[in-house]
Design a protein around this motif. Structure first.
Motif, PDB file in Angstrom:
ATOM      1  N   THR A 182       0.446   4.095  -2.900  1.00 27.80           N
ATOM      2  CA  THR A 182      -0.312   5.315  -2.702  1.00 27.80           C
ATOM      3  C   THR A 182       0.541   6.557  -2.903  1.00 27.80           C
ATOM      4  O   THR A 182       0.041   7.626  -3.214  1.00 27.80           O
ATOM      5  CB  THR A 182      -0.972   5.320  -1.305  1.00 27.80           C
ATOM      6  OG1 THR A 182      -1.893   6.399  -1.241  1.00 27.80           O
ATOM      7  CG2 THR A 182       0.033   5.501  -0.210  1.00 27.80           C
ATOM      8  N   ARG A 184      -4.216   2.764 -10.451  1.00 28.93           N
ATOM      9  CA  ARG A 184      -4.153   2.306  -9.067  1.00 28.93           C
ATOM     10  C   ARG A 184      -4.256   0.793  -8.933  1.00 28.93           C
ATOM     11  O   ARG A 184      -4.844   0.130  -9.777  1.00 28.93           O
ATOM     12  CB  ARG A 184      -5.288   2.949  -8.263  1.00 28.93           C
ATOM     13  CG  ARG A 184      -5.040   4.410  -8.039  1.00 28.93           C
ATOM     14  CD  ARG A 184      -6.190   5.059  -7.323  1.00 28.93           C
ATOM     15  NE  ARG A 184      -5.914   6.472  -7.170  1.00 28.93           N
ATOM     16  CZ  ARG A 184      -6.807   7.365  -6.781  1.00 28.93           C
ATOM     17  NH1 ARG A 184      -8.037   6.988  -6.518  1.00 28.93           N
ATOM     18  NH2 ARG A 184      -6.468   8.621  -6.659  1.00 28.93           N
ATOM     19  N   TYR A 224     -11.640  14.474  -2.005  1.00 32.20           N
ATOM     20  CA  TYR A 224     -11.885  13.333  -1.132  1.00 32.20           C
ATOM     21  C   TYR A 224     -12.664  12.283  -1.904  1.00 32.20           C
ATOM     22  O   TYR A 224     -13.578  12.610  -2.663  1.00 32.20           O
ATOM     23  CB  TYR A 224     -12.719  13.729   0.094  1.00 32.20           C
ATOM     24  CG  TYR A 224     -12.038  14.613   1.084  1.00 32.20           C
ATOM     25  CD1 TYR A 224     -10.679  14.869   1.029  1.00 32.20           C
ATOM     26  CD2 TYR A 224     -12.773  15.210   2.114  1.00 32.20           C
ATOM     27  CE1 TYR A 224     -10.064  15.685   1.960  1.00 32.20           C
ATOM     28  CE2 TYR A 224     -12.174  16.027   3.052  1.00 32.20           C
ATOM     29  CZ  TYR A 224     -10.815  16.268   2.970  1.00 32.20           C
ATOM     30  OH  TYR A 224     -10.234  17.073   3.894  1.00 32.20           O
ATOM     31  N   GLU A 225     -12.289  11.040  -1.675  1.00 28.52           N
ATOM     32  CA  GLU A 225     -12.971   9.922  -2.330  1.00 28.52           C
ATOM     33  C   GLU A 225     -14.489  10.001  -2.125  1.00 28.52           C
ATOM     34  O   GLU A 225     -15.270   9.724  -3.020  1.00 28.52           O
ATOM     35  CB  GLU A 225     -12.430   8.610  -1.759  1.00 28.52           C
ATOM     36  CG  GLU A 225     -12.979   7.366  -2.410  1.00 28.52           C
ATOM     37  CD  GLU A 225     -12.381   7.091  -3.777  1.00 28.52           C
ATOM     38  OE1 GLU A 225     -11.160   7.245  -3.924  1.00 28.52           O
ATOM     39  OE2 GLU A 225     -13.151   6.741  -4.686  1.00 28.52           O
ATOM     40  N   ALA A 231      -3.396   8.122   3.523  1.00 30.71           N
ATOM     41  CA  ALA A 231      -3.587   7.967   2.087  1.00 30.71           C
ATOM     42  C   ALA A 231      -3.689   9.321   1.383  1.00 30.71           C
ATOM     43  O   ALA A 231      -3.658   9.387   0.163  1.00 30.71           O
ATOM     44  CB  ALA A 231      -4.851   7.152   1.805  1.00 30.71           C
ATOM     45  N   ILE A 237      -9.275  14.015  -9.264  1.00 29.28           N
ATOM     46  CA  ILE A 237      -8.629  12.769  -8.835  1.00 29.28           C
ATOM     47  C   ILE A 237      -9.108  12.424  -7.430  1.00 29.28           C
ATOM     48  O   ILE A 237      -8.623  12.978  -6.445  1.00 29.28           O
ATOM     49  CB  ILE A 237      -7.094  12.924  -8.844  1.00 29.28           C
ATOM     50  CG1 ILE A 237      -6.620  13.339 -10.236  1.00 29.28           C
ATOM     51  CG2 ILE A 237      -6.428  11.615  -8.417  1.00 29.28           C
ATOM     52  CD1 ILE A 237      -5.169  13.739 -10.293  1.00 29.28           C
ATOM     53  N   PRO A 238     -10.100  11.526  -7.333  1.00 28.78           N
ATOM     54  CA  PRO A 238     -10.593  11.170  -5.999  1.00 28.78           C
ATOM     55  C   PRO A 238      -9.540  10.358  -5.247  1.00 28.78           C
ATOM     56  O   PRO A 238      -8.931   9.449  -5.797  1.00 28.78           O
ATOM     57  CB  PRO A 238     -11.818  10.299  -6.283  1.00 28.78           C
ATOM     58  CG  PRO A 238     -11.953  10.199  -7.752  1.00 28.78           C
ATOM     59  CD  PRO A 238     -10.753  10.771  -8.396  1.00 28.78           C
ATOM     60  N   THR A 239      -9.316  10.712  -4.007  1.00 30.79           N
ATOM     61  CA  THR A 239      -8.272  10.066  -3.217  1.00 30.79           C
ATOM     62  C   THR A 239      -8.824   9.779  -1.824  1.00 30.79           C
ATOM     63  O   THR A 239      -9.498  10.625  -1.240  1.00 30.79           O
ATOM     64  CB  THR A 239      -7.048  10.997  -3.120  1.00 30.79           C
ATOM     65  OG1 THR A 239      -6.650  11.352  -4.439  1.00 30.79           O
ATOM     66  CG2 THR A 239      -5.883  10.315  -2.423  1.00 30.79           C
ATOM     67  N   ALA A 240      -8.537   8.578  -1.326  1.00 33.94           N
ATOM     68  CA  ALA A 240      -9.025   8.207   0.002  1.00 33.94           C
ATOM     69  C   ALA A 240      -8.564   9.256   1.010  1.00 33.94           C
ATOM     70  O   ALA A 240      -7.415   9.678   0.991  1.00 33.94           O
ATOM     71  CB  ALA A 240      -8.513   6.829   0.396  1.00 33.94           C
ATOM     72  N   SER A 241      -9.470   9.672   1.903  1.00 31.40           N
ATOM     73  CA  SER A 241      -9.188  10.878   2.669  1.00 31.40           C
ATOM     74  C   SER A 241      -8.609  10.618   4.049  1.00 31.40           C
ATOM     75  O   SER A 241      -8.560  11.506   4.875  1.00 31.40           O
ATOM     76  CB  SER A 241     -10.461  11.701   2.801  1.00 31.40           C
ATOM     77  OG  SER A 241     -11.480  10.914   3.357  1.00 31.40           O
ATOM     78  N   THR A 242      -8.155   9.382   4.322  1.00 30.94           N
ATOM     79  CA  THR A 242      -7.471   9.190   5.592  1.00 30.94           C
ATOM     80  C   THR A 242      -6.106   9.861   5.508  1.00 30.94           C
ATOM     81  O   THR A 242      -5.560  10.038   4.429  1.00 30.94           O
ATOM     82  CB  THR A 242      -7.274   7.699   5.898  1.00 30.94           C
ATOM     83  OG1 THR A 242      -6.649   7.104   4.772  1.00 30.94           O
ATOM     84  CG2 THR A 242      -8.594   7.012   6.156  1.00 30.94           C
ATOM     85  N   SER A 243      -5.590  10.182   6.676  1.00 32.94           N
ATOM     86  CA  SER A 243      -4.355  10.936   6.704  1.00 32.94           C
ATOM     87  C   SER A 243      -3.205  10.197   6.003  1.00 32.94           C
ATOM     88  O   SER A 243      -2.412  10.796   5.285  1.00 32.94           O
ATOM     89  CB  SER A 243      -4.090  11.238   8.171  1.00 32.94           C
ATOM     90  OG  SER A 243      -2.842  11.595   8.421  1.00 32.94           O
ATOM     91  N   PHE A 251       0.799  -1.220   0.000  1.00 32.46           N
ATOM     92  CA  PHE A 251       0.000   0.000   0.000  1.00 32.46           C
ATOM     93  C   PHE A 251       0.840   1.283   0.000  1.00 32.46           C
ATOM     94  O   PHE A 251       0.580   2.212  -0.753  1.00 32.46           O
ATOM     95  CB  PHE A 251      -0.920  -0.007   1.218  1.00 32.46           C
ATOM     96  CG  PHE A 251      -1.640   1.292   1.447  1.00 32.46           C
ATOM     97  CD1 PHE A 251      -2.672   1.670   0.612  1.00 32.46           C
ATOM     98  CD2 PHE A 251      -1.252   2.139   2.460  1.00 32.46           C
ATOM     99  CE1 PHE A 251      -3.322   2.869   0.799  1.00 32.46           C
ATOM    100  CE2 PHE A 251      -1.894   3.349   2.648  1.00 32.46           C
ATOM    101  CZ  PHE A 251      -2.930   3.713   1.812  1.00 32.46           C
TER     102      PHE A 251
END
Lengths: 313, 281, 411
Positions: free
Chosen positions: B219, B228, C32-33, C69, C61-67, B215
């Motif tokens: 990422t 991805r 944010y995703e 990622a 560009i949607p991206t997972a929004s956890t810190s 991961f």
């Protein structure tokens, strides 16, 4: 025959069949160089860069300070921090329990799955599942299973009458490390299992057969036939398990972030926090180099065993 | 004959039961994941805990993952990256292991130990310098960056595993092959590879899973959605405020099962007959 | 009178500018995703923008929004010279990005526009005299409460005038052995939920110059004691809350009648509604203690310092935070950080629960915008709180410890 195996001077299955003399020719280098180049280029270079960073003061949120050379100052800062001593201790607990747990479980299950019974192939495949599940999802699932209110672990234990009401296993200083360790042993054991299974295959069947004809019981067969043959594989497995547990970040970070009260803060977690929470890249890389050195001691102890056994060729 | 078979069966019964029990215990979290993926979203968090779906099985998560994100694309990307990285890693490590096991490489054992050292540094700290290297090579946001990273990170294990294995194979076998007119390397490859089945199988499994599940690099190096890999795809179900557990679990099951199926085929090579028999012969 | 060659040069330059402007400029935008998806409101907004500005291409560009990622990869990429041109960013990340110098100071662009935004969210972008982004959406904490449980217990429903004492009475009455009165994200020691109480008691977290911690004050102690008295009572707050750090667990605990109240913002409404709780529930402002306060959350837009398309990127930001933001945010059940949101947004007009939360924006404050505040929170305040919760440590001495620790961090 058995005596020779016991000396443990061999790679898997080689006791009485030493390879002939080594060839002293240039093809050896040609064969080794591509892999070495890949390693040096891809891992070695960033490693050196990280080492250089550890000698500079690099505070990411104070770019105006520049990145002055400070020698070993970062190392002094890290070594003086009380958190570092704690992290060393947590790392020791974390790594050693992981190592022992994974090796013992892995060995027992490998011996079990090495015996002949119907459905053995399926069992081997099923045992691989924990290792294959993407680690982020595996860890989140465990975190949920441990939940004090919605977790199946608590619901099960309550039903068995072992506890009265749900316990926040990951939220108490006394239980958090144990809870994370269980996840990590569960996830890592299949890897050890695969290695040991491969190692077990290299033991000539006639050896174990003749031992059982000689009247050796299960333990004796293991002690004097299986174990000596398996020893080099065990040494490799132990070395790799040590390294991977030591560097395991996901399991701890996603379950506890090193908490509560730093009860699960290993060196890897501390390093990450220094870099991405305190933005102190200099100290973070210094902690990383120190991590490296501590681990080096372990690996040299284990690895020397291995190298010694290989030297005798 | 039948009686013998029966006796053997009875003798095997304890092992079978024990194996079943062990497998069940290890599979519990996975079973929990499957059950979770099949529950209605409103049944996921209940107190007291509800183990099985109550109001019918909810299959929708398994159709939704293919439409919600680009899961099919991620699947293909992961397969591509993992296959190429595994191939490269196995090829490089087979040659390196033959070098270490069959030739006198000066300081070879220390070099072998040095290979491991590369794994001793916290990975999170290698990411920033790694990013810089990939940028200088102009391969950021390409699968090549991931292939290079994964190949290198699985090399230490693979080299160790295979060197140990090759050393256990008698060299006389190769010499007789050489008498047949093959070159030394050709003879080595022809003799060693079939005998090293378990070692190579373990190496393949290791490299493949490493690449399949990675991961951190994925990422950081990949920014285009269409490039991805699966772990990033799964991460997208974990939101800032809440996690879509149905999709996450369905996604994880779909990610895990093909690798297990692949292993069902591969594990044949871990079975005794092949190697032990050959070494004996 | 200009000389001929100069004139020619000028014409050439103008032509060149035209030519460049005609080529499409691509702007890479991280979102944010949770904002993505086919036909998502933001992709519609982007399409609308591109129709008006044919020279610009917006690449969402949607991206997972956890810190790990989102924030970490952006940090690494921007410092390594790459990354997207503009991105949404949590208000807590904005000061960090600004201090690292990886996002652009937009004060030039923002001149004369500051009054268009709520001051709370805008303050999270101020750093050393600059403005390092544009506010996007905002939210404030309120109290979700189980209306049926209140009624069955004969308690008056919380309204805009309820106080700390009312809250304590309610928690005590509702904690009946089956249900717990209150729940919170205890994995973080509950500091997130604590801020409003601290401000309601009149506390100040940092000196005005942002260098000295001032939370270990009379007011700070009063609030912390009151808050932790409730949190540490095993009858009031479930054991499981010690590891909760997601809103899903809290929404589930609330919907399953495990807890009767919790502090949360507008994002919690859809979550609780989605769980079909078998009771009536409502949203109240946080109880007051002489004064009201709440905590500001939300997201800003920031621009990568490396971007080569500043003008195009700015035009997108101007559009997406302009009047178009109201219908856009309606699509996400969020409130725009732009003045007039309460009057312009359908979701606020139609939902009394949203109105309560939007009204709380009036007195909601942001955490200090010094870049190391997150570290103070994580390394100083949280351990102090957790020691009180897990080990029964004394609030007074722990607040003193936290102050020492914060001094050390901020130095």
């Amino acid at each position: 025959m058995l005596k020779r195996g016991q000396e443990g001077s061999v790679a898997p299955g080689a006791t009485d069949r030493r390879p002939g003399r080594l060839h002293r020719s240039w093809p050896g280098y040609v064969l080794v160089v591509p892999a070495m180049l890949a390693l040096v280029g891809v891992i070695g270079y960033p490693l050196v860069r990280a080492f250089v960073m550890s000698l500079h003061k690099i505070i990411l949120i104070r770019p105006q300070l520049g990145q002055p050379f400070v020698g070993l100052e970062n190392y002094a800062t890290v070594l003086k921090s009380p958190y570092f001593a704690n992290a060393i201790w947590q790392t020791f607990v974390w790594t050693s329990v992981n190592l022992v747990g994974q090796l013992v479980l892995g060995l027992l299950i490998a011996l079990l799955l090495n015996s002949a019974f119907p459905g053995r192939g399926i069992a081997r495949s099923v045992m691989l599942i924990p290792w294959v599940i993407p680690s982020v999802v595996a860890v989140l699932t465990w975190k949920w299973m441990y939940d004090g209110q919605f977790g199946i672990v608590n619901s099960f234990l309550v039903r068995l009458g072992l506890i009265e009401k749900g316990v926040a296993w990951l939220g108490n200083t006394g239980t958090a490390m144990g809870a994370v360790l269980i996840e990590s042993i569960w996830k890592g054991t299949p890897f050890v299992l695969i290695m040991l299974l491969a190692g077990l295959q290299a033991i000539p069947a006639e050896l174990t057969d003749s031992a059982s004809v000689d009247g050796a019981n299960v333990w004796q067969r293991f002690r004097y036939v299986t174990f000596p043959f398996l020893k080099p594989t065990i040494v490799i497995a132990a070395t790799l398990t040590t390294i991977y547990s030591y560097n395991n970040f996901n399991a701890i970070w996603l379950m506890t972030e090193g908490g509560p009260l730093r009860a699960t803060e290993t060196l890897t977690i501390l390093t990450y926090k220094l870099a991405f929470r305190n933005f102190d890249m200099g100290s973070a890389t210094a902690a990383g180099v120190l991590t490296f050195l501590v681990l080096l001691v372990f690996v040299v102890i284990f690895g020397r065993q291995y190298v010694k056994s290989q030297m005798e060729f | 004959m039948a009686a013998v078979g029966l006796r053997r069966r009875t003798r095997q019964l304890p092992a079978m039961l024990a194996a079943f029990l062990v497998c069940f215990v290890f599979a519990i979290p996975f079973l929990w994941m499957i059950l979770t993926s099949l529950k209605l979203p409103s049944e996921l968090f209940t107190s007291p805990v509800q183990v099985f779906p109550r109001s019918g099985v909810y299959w929708e998560a398994y159709t939704r993952i293919w439409t919600a994100g680009q899961f099919g694309r991620y699947f293909w990307n992961s397969t591509l990256v993992a296959t190429v990285a595994t191939g490269a890693s196995v090829a490089l490590s087979v040659f390196a292991a033959i070098g270490f096991a069959r030739y006198k490489v000066r300081g070879g054992n220390y070099l072998l130990l040095g290979v491991l050292l590369s794994q001793l540094f916290p990975l999170v700290l290698l990411v920033p310098p790694f990013y810089a290297v990939m940028r200088e090579l102009r391969i950021l946001d390409t699968h090549l960056a991931l292939v290079i990273a994964y190949t290198s990170f699985s090399l230490p294990f693979s080299i160790w595993m295979l060197t140990g294995y090759f050393r256990s194979i008698p060299a006389e076998l190769e010499e007789s092959a050489m008498i047949d007119g093959a070159t030394r390397l050709g003879a080595q490859l022809r003799v060693i590879l079939p005998l090293a089945g378990p070692g190579i199988a373990a190496t393949v499994i290791y490299s493949f899973i490493l690449a399949w599940n990675e991961f951190l690099f994925a990422t950081t190096f990949i920014s285009s959605p269409e490039l991805r890999t699966l772990p990033i795809g799964l991460q997208s179900f974990i939101g800032q405020y809440s996690t879509d557990w149905n999709l996450l679990m369905a996604g994880a099951v779909v990610t895990t099962v093909p690798v297990i199926v692949l292993f069902v085929f591969l594990q044949r090579y871990l079975v005794a007959g092949l190697t032990a028999g050959a070494v004996k012969g | 009178m200009m000389k001929k060659p100069t004139k020619l040069l000028l014409v050439a330059a103008a032509l060149l500018t035209l030519a460049v402007a005609n080529a499409q400029t691509r702007v890479n935008v991280w979102i944010y995703e949770s904002f993505s998806g086919n036909d998502s409101p933001i992709s519609k907004a982007a399409a609308e923008f591109m129709a008006q500005n044919p020279d610009i291409e917006i690449n969402l560009i949607p991206t997972a929004s956890t810190s790990s990622a989102y924030r970490d990869p952006f940090m690494v990429a921007a410092q390594g010279g790459g990354g997207p041109d503009v991105l949404m960013a949590d208000i807590a990340w904005s000061p960090e990005f600004a201090a690292m110098g990886i996002v652009k100071d937009l004060s030039g662009h923002m001149a004369g526009k500051e009054d268009e935004f709520f001051p709370g969210p805008l303050d999270t972008l101020r750093y050393e005299g600059g403005i390092f982004g544009v506010p996007f959406y905002t939210n404030a904490l309120g109290m979700f409460y189980n209306k049926t449980a209140f009624q069955e217990a004969g308690l008056p429903l919380p309204d805009a005038d309820w106080t700390w004492d009312d809250f304590r009475t309610a928690v005590d009455t509702l904690s009946d052995g089956e249900m717990y009165g209150f729940g919170l994200e205890g994995a973080w020691g509950g500091t997130f939920e604590w801020y409003p109480w601290f401000w309601q008691a009149g506390g100040q977290l940092l000196s005005d110059d942002g260098t000295t911690p001032t939370f270990n004050s009379e007011a700070g102690l009063e609030a912390t004691r009151f808050f932790l008295d409730i949190v540490t009572n095993p009858r009031y707050v479930p054991e499981a809350a010690k590891t909760w750090k997601g809103w899903a667990e809290l929404a589930a605990a609330f919907s399953n009648k495990v807890i009767a109240m919790y502090e949360v913002g507008d994002w919690g409404i859809a979550m609780v509604d989605g769980m079909n709780p078998p009771f009536e529930w409502g949203v109240a402002p946080l109880p007051a203690n002489g004064q009201r306060a709440s905590l500001v959350g939300g997201a800003n837009w920031v621009m990568n310092a490396n971007t080569k398309v500043e003008d195009a990127a700015w035009r997108w930001l101007e559009y997406v935070t302009g009047p178009a933001v109201f219908p856009l945010m309606d699509g996400y059940n969020r409130v725009a950080a732009r003045r007039g949101a309460a009057e312009a947004q359908e979701i606020v007009k139609n939902d009394p629960r949203m109105q309560v939360l939007t009204a709380s924006l009036e007195f909601a404050k942001a955490r200090p915008t010094v870049p190391l505040w997150t570290t103070v929170d994580y390394d100083c305040l949280q351990p102090a709180f957790v020691r009180v919760i897990l080990e029964g440590a004394d609030v007074t001495s722990e607040m003193a410890n936290a102050e020492m620790c914060a001094l050390d961090v901020l130095r």
